[in-house]
Design a protein around this motif. Structure first.
Motif, PDB file in Angstrom:
ATOM      1  N   GLY A 175       0.891  -1.161   0.142  1.00 47.13           N
ATOM      2  CA  GLY A 175       0.014   0.164  -0.138  1.00 47.13           C
ATOM      3  C   GLY A 175       0.731   1.703   0.117  1.00 47.13           C
ATOM      4  O   GLY A 175       0.589   2.147  -0.182  1.00 47.13           O
ATOM      5  N   GLN A 176       2.013   1.020   0.835  1.00 46.71           N
ATOM      6  CA  GLN A 176       2.440   2.165   0.609  1.00 46.71           C
ATOM      7  C   GLN A 176       2.875   3.020  -0.809  1.00 46.71           C
ATOM      8  O   GLN A 176       3.612   3.443  -1.094  1.00 46.71           O
ATOM      9  CB  GLN A 176       3.602   2.258   1.846  1.00 46.71           C
ATOM     10  CG  GLN A 176       5.323   3.278   1.907  1.00 46.71           C
ATOM     11  CD  GLN A 176       5.976   2.344   3.431  1.00 46.71           C
ATOM     12  OE1 GLN A 176       6.697   1.968   2.775  1.00 46.71           O
ATOM     13  NE2 GLN A 176       5.532   3.907   3.724  1.00 46.71           N
ATOM     14  N   ILE A 178       1.395   2.157  -3.413  1.00 47.74           N
ATOM     15  CA  ILE A 178       1.182   2.562  -4.814  1.00 47.74           C
ATOM     16  C   ILE A 178       1.513   3.769  -5.302  1.00 47.74           C
ATOM     17  O   ILE A 178       1.271   3.538  -6.563  1.00 47.74           O
ATOM     18  CB  ILE A 178      -0.551   2.748  -3.729  1.00 47.74           C
ATOM     19  CG1 ILE A 178      -0.714   1.259  -3.999  1.00 47.74           C
ATOM     20  CG2 ILE A 178      -1.183   3.559  -4.652  1.00 47.74           C
ATOM     21  CD1 ILE A 178      -2.386   0.828  -3.643  1.00 47.74           C
ATOM     22  N   TYR A 195      -7.569   3.212  -7.129  1.00 48.44           N
ATOM     23  CA  TYR A 195      -6.611   2.874  -5.614  1.00 48.44           C
ATOM     24  C   TYR A 195      -6.160   2.479  -4.424  1.00 48.44           C
ATOM     25  O   TYR A 195      -7.577   3.249  -4.047  1.00 48.44           O
ATOM     26  CB  TYR A 195      -4.747   2.989  -5.384  1.00 48.44           C
ATOM     27  CG  TYR A 195      -4.447   3.675  -7.124  1.00 48.44           C
ATOM     28  CD1 TYR A 195      -3.615   2.369  -8.012  1.00 48.44           C
ATOM     29  CD2 TYR A 195      -4.581   4.732  -7.903  1.00 48.44           C
ATOM     30  CE1 TYR A 195      -2.615   3.069  -8.985  1.00 48.44           C
ATOM     31  CE2 TYR A 195      -3.901   4.847  -9.176  1.00 48.44           C
ATOM     32  CZ  TYR A 195      -3.145   3.642  -9.571  1.00 48.44           C
ATOM     33  OH  TYR A 195      -2.474   3.789 -11.176  1.00 48.44           O
ATOM     34  N   PHE A 197      -5.961   1.548  -1.324  1.00 48.47           N
ATOM     35  CA  PHE A 197      -4.630   1.648   0.569  1.00 48.47           C
ATOM     36  C   PHE A 197      -5.133   0.386   1.540  1.00 48.47           C
ATOM     37  O   PHE A 197      -5.832   0.920   2.175  1.00 48.47           O
ATOM     38  CB  PHE A 197      -4.021   2.721   0.673  1.00 48.47           C
ATOM     39  CG  PHE A 197      -3.514   3.551  -0.456  1.00 48.47           C
ATOM     40  CD1 PHE A 197      -2.336   4.204  -0.159  1.00 48.47           C
ATOM     41  CD2 PHE A 197      -4.666   4.147  -0.792  1.00 48.47           C
ATOM     42  CE1 PHE A 197      -1.586   4.774  -1.074  1.00 48.47           C
ATOM     43  CE2 PHE A 197      -4.309   5.278  -2.467  1.00 48.47           C
ATOM     44  CZ  PHE A 197      -2.370   5.535  -1.900  1.00 48.47           C
ATOM     45  N   ALA A 200      -1.795   1.042   4.930  1.00 46.33           N
ATOM     46  CA  ALA A 200      -0.772   1.223   4.358  1.00 46.33           C
ATOM     47  C   ALA A 200      -0.067   1.987   5.207  1.00 46.33           C
ATOM     48  O   ALA A 200      -0.417   2.679   5.925  1.00 46.33           O
ATOM     49  CB  ALA A 200      -1.204   2.219   2.938  1.00 46.33           C
ATOM     50  N   ALA A 273       2.127  10.800  -2.877  1.00 48.15           N
ATOM     51  CA  ALA A 273       1.084  10.857  -3.429  1.00 48.15           C
ATOM     52  C   ALA A 273      -0.210  11.706  -3.108  1.00 48.15           C
ATOM     53  O   ALA A 273      -1.545  11.482  -4.635  1.00 48.15           O
ATOM     54  CB  ALA A 273      -0.118   9.943  -2.117  1.00 48.15           C
ATOM     55  N   CYS A 280      -9.163   6.678  -4.205  1.00 49.55           N
ATOM     56  CA  CYS A 280      -7.857   6.601  -3.727  1.00 49.55           C
ATOM     57  C   CYS A 280      -9.098   6.400  -2.485  1.00 49.55           C
ATOM     58  O   CYS A 280      -9.643   7.000  -1.798  1.00 49.55           O
ATOM     59  CB  CYS A 280      -7.023   7.407  -2.973  1.00 49.55           C
ATOM     60  SG  CYS A 280      -5.723   7.848  -4.462  1.00 49.55           S
ATOM     61  N   LEU A 282      -8.843   4.588   1.626  1.00 46.47           N
ATOM     62  CA  LEU A 282      -7.632   4.032   2.144  1.00 46.47           C
ATOM     63  C   LEU A 282      -8.449   3.515   3.317  1.00 46.47           C
ATOM     64  O   LEU A 282      -9.382   3.846   3.939  1.00 46.47           O
ATOM     65  CB  LEU A 282      -6.829   5.729   2.714  1.00 46.47           C
ATOM     66  CG  LEU A 282      -5.566   4.542   3.501  1.00 46.47           C
ATOM     67  CD1 LEU A 282      -4.509   5.637   2.918  1.00 46.47           C
ATOM     68  CD2 LEU A 282      -5.708   4.703   4.823  1.00 46.47           C
ATOM     69  N   TRP A 299      -2.635  10.206   7.145  1.00 43.10           N
ATOM     70  CA  TRP A 299      -3.021   9.991   5.269  1.00 43.10           C
ATOM     71  C   TRP A 299      -3.587  10.996   5.188  1.00 43.10           C
ATOM     72  O   TRP A 299      -4.558  12.104   4.277  1.00 43.10           O
ATOM     73  CB  TRP A 299      -3.510   9.113   4.958  1.00 43.10           C
ATOM     74  CG  TRP A 299      -2.283   7.231   4.287  1.00 43.10           C
ATOM     75  CD1 TRP A 299      -1.941   6.351   4.932  1.00 43.10           C
ATOM     76  CD2 TRP A 299      -1.578   8.106   3.473  1.00 43.10           C
ATOM     77  NE1 TRP A 299      -0.547   5.766   4.476  1.00 43.10           N
ATOM     78  CE2 TRP A 299      -0.480   6.530   3.396  1.00 43.10           C
ATOM     79  CE3 TRP A 299      -1.315   8.452   1.993  1.00 43.10           C
ATOM     80  CZ2 TRP A 299       0.382   6.134   2.960  1.00 43.10           C
ATOM     81  CZ3 TRP A 299      -0.648   8.536   0.896  1.00 43.10           C
ATOM     82  CH2 TRP A 299       0.641   7.165   1.570  1.00 43.10           C
ATOM     83  N   TRP A 309     -10.443  10.630  -2.399  1.00 45.27           N
ATOM     84  CA  TRP A 309      -9.881  10.554  -1.365  1.00 45.27           C
ATOM     85  C   TRP A 309     -11.225   9.848  -0.323  1.00 45.27           C
ATOM     86  O   TRP A 309     -12.074  10.627  -0.291  1.00 45.27           O
ATOM     87  CB  TRP A 309      -8.720  11.061  -1.031  1.00 45.27           C
ATOM     88  CG  TRP A 309      -7.447  10.655  -1.103  1.00 45.27           C
ATOM     89  CD1 TRP A 309      -7.782  12.025  -2.319  1.00 45.27           C
ATOM     90  CD2 TRP A 309      -6.569  10.039  -0.350  1.00 45.27           C
ATOM     91  NE1 TRP A 309      -5.902  11.716  -2.596  1.00 45.27           N
ATOM     92  CE2 TRP A 309      -5.538  10.570  -1.868  1.00 45.27           C
ATOM     93  CE3 TRP A 309      -6.094   8.992   0.283  1.00 45.27           C
ATOM     94  CZ2 TRP A 309      -3.983   9.932  -2.025  1.00 45.27           C
ATOM     95  CZ3 TRP A 309      -4.880   8.278  -0.298  1.00 45.27           C
ATOM     96  CH2 TRP A 309      -3.941   8.600  -1.125  1.00 45.27           C
TER      97      TRP A 309
END
Length: 354
Positions: A175-176, A178, A195, A197, A200, A273, A280, A282, A299, A309
């Protein structure tokens, strides 16, 4: 009940630190590593409504190398949206097997029930660990980024897959990585639709490992002589990460060579990012002691106001997105469990709405 200090550290297990690394496929593999054809596998009669196909991933920078993989296809009319799963740290099979738990298998099965295909493959250091052990210049690029990017290209060519709806999901170190995978896909002149995560890290791996060791040793305040020696050695190696330029390039530190650490410790995942405009998602387990809510909040602080996000944390779930408690550390992994259905649903909702 007195807690015991466990010797298996998931986020701290790097490239060559598992004894099971081998250039040979394990008995559980479903296809020969040189077979790049897609062929049906036999499933049990009581299996869910999906099909599993063997699909090998060629290793782009090593002629003749390939990684066995499985493409899970839902019932229904194709082409399907698809999720590619990228492993965390250390050698790992396509299921990301931890003891009896198989989180990537669970995600593949669960998403198939929602009409989403999933591709998972054996990690390069799992299949070719012996061959790679002497490469002192190895970095995250060769370990993870190239293969994840090639997986997007491979899946784009599959007739059952909607090439415009391929998503990349990385767990832990995966995940980190990505934002770097996204950058590499730009070089390929392609891109993922979004994406995901999964637990991550937002901080560098060295800081995360130190925090993890601090926590694990706090669970056993009275150490045996052997444990004291182990602790001194671990922290001495962690201290060496602050002096990489002074070290012998061929001397591994905590399972990786200085070149690997030098590359990784100059990488800022949050900063990288910032350029991501794709959707995204997470996700974070709140009982995760390996990648903690501190990372989740970092994040969220950086991107929580951005429309592309989405953030969600799950009470009662560990680093594997399975039930457990932080204070039980790795003991939570010793019981066979499955990825929580709410996590599967969140991923499915993200794919279906983006």
């Amino acid at each position: 009940m007195k807690k015991k200090l466990l010797t298996f550290f998931f986020i701290g297990t790097l490239i060559f630190s598992l004894s099971g690394c081998s250039s040979k496929q394990t008995p559980s593999d479903t296809t020969d590593s040189t077979d790049q054809q897609t062929e049906s596998e036999t499933l049990p009669e009581d299996s869910k409504a999906y099909e599993e196909l063997s699909l090998a991933l060629p290793v782009a920078d090593h002629e003749g190398w390939s990684l066995s993989g499985t493409l899970t296809l839902p019932d229904g009319e194709d082409p399907f949206p698809a999720v590619i799963l990228v492993h965390g740290s250390g050698p790992s099979d396509r299921n990301e097997t931890i003891y009896e738990n198989k989180p990537f298998k669970d995600i593949a099965d669960g998403l198939a029930a929602h009409g989403i295909a999933v591709y998972r493959y054996d990690k390069r250091t799992y299949v070719y660990g012996k061959e790679m052990a002497s490469d002192i210049d190895l970095t995250l690029k060769q370990e993870t980024l190239i293969d994840a990017s090639e997986a997007v290209k491979l899946l784009s060519d599959q007739p059952q897959i909607d090439a415009s709806r391929i998503y990349v999901a990385g767990h832990s170190l995966g995940g980190q990585a990505i934002p770097l995978i996204q950058n590499m896909l730009k070089q390929y002149e392609t891109q993922a639709a979004g994406y995901i995560f999964l637990a991550a890290p937002a901080r560098d791996l060295a800081a995360l490992m130190r925090e993890q060791f601090d926590f694990l040793y706090s669970l056993t305040p009275v150490l045996s002589d052997t444990q004291k020696e182990q602790k001194e050695d671990v922290y001495a190696q962690l201290d060496q990460l602050n002096h990489l330029d002074e070290l012998d390039s061929s001397q591994p530190i905590l399972g990786a060579y200085p070149a690997y650490w030098r590359d990784l410790l100059t990488y800022d995942p949050v900063q990288t990012a910032e350029a991501m405009t794709e959707p995204c998602l997470l996700l974070q387990g709140e009982e995760d002691y390996q990648v903690t809510m501190t990372d989740f909040e970092l994040w969220k602080s950086a991107f929580g106001e951005k429309e592309n996000w989405t953030f969600q944390s799950f009470p009662g779930l560990t680093h594997l997105f399975m039930p457990g408690k932080k204070e039980n550390a790795n003991a939570s992994y010793l019981t066979k469990q499955h990825v929580d259905e709410e996590v599967i649903q969140s991923i499915a909702d993200f794919v279906q709405t983006n």
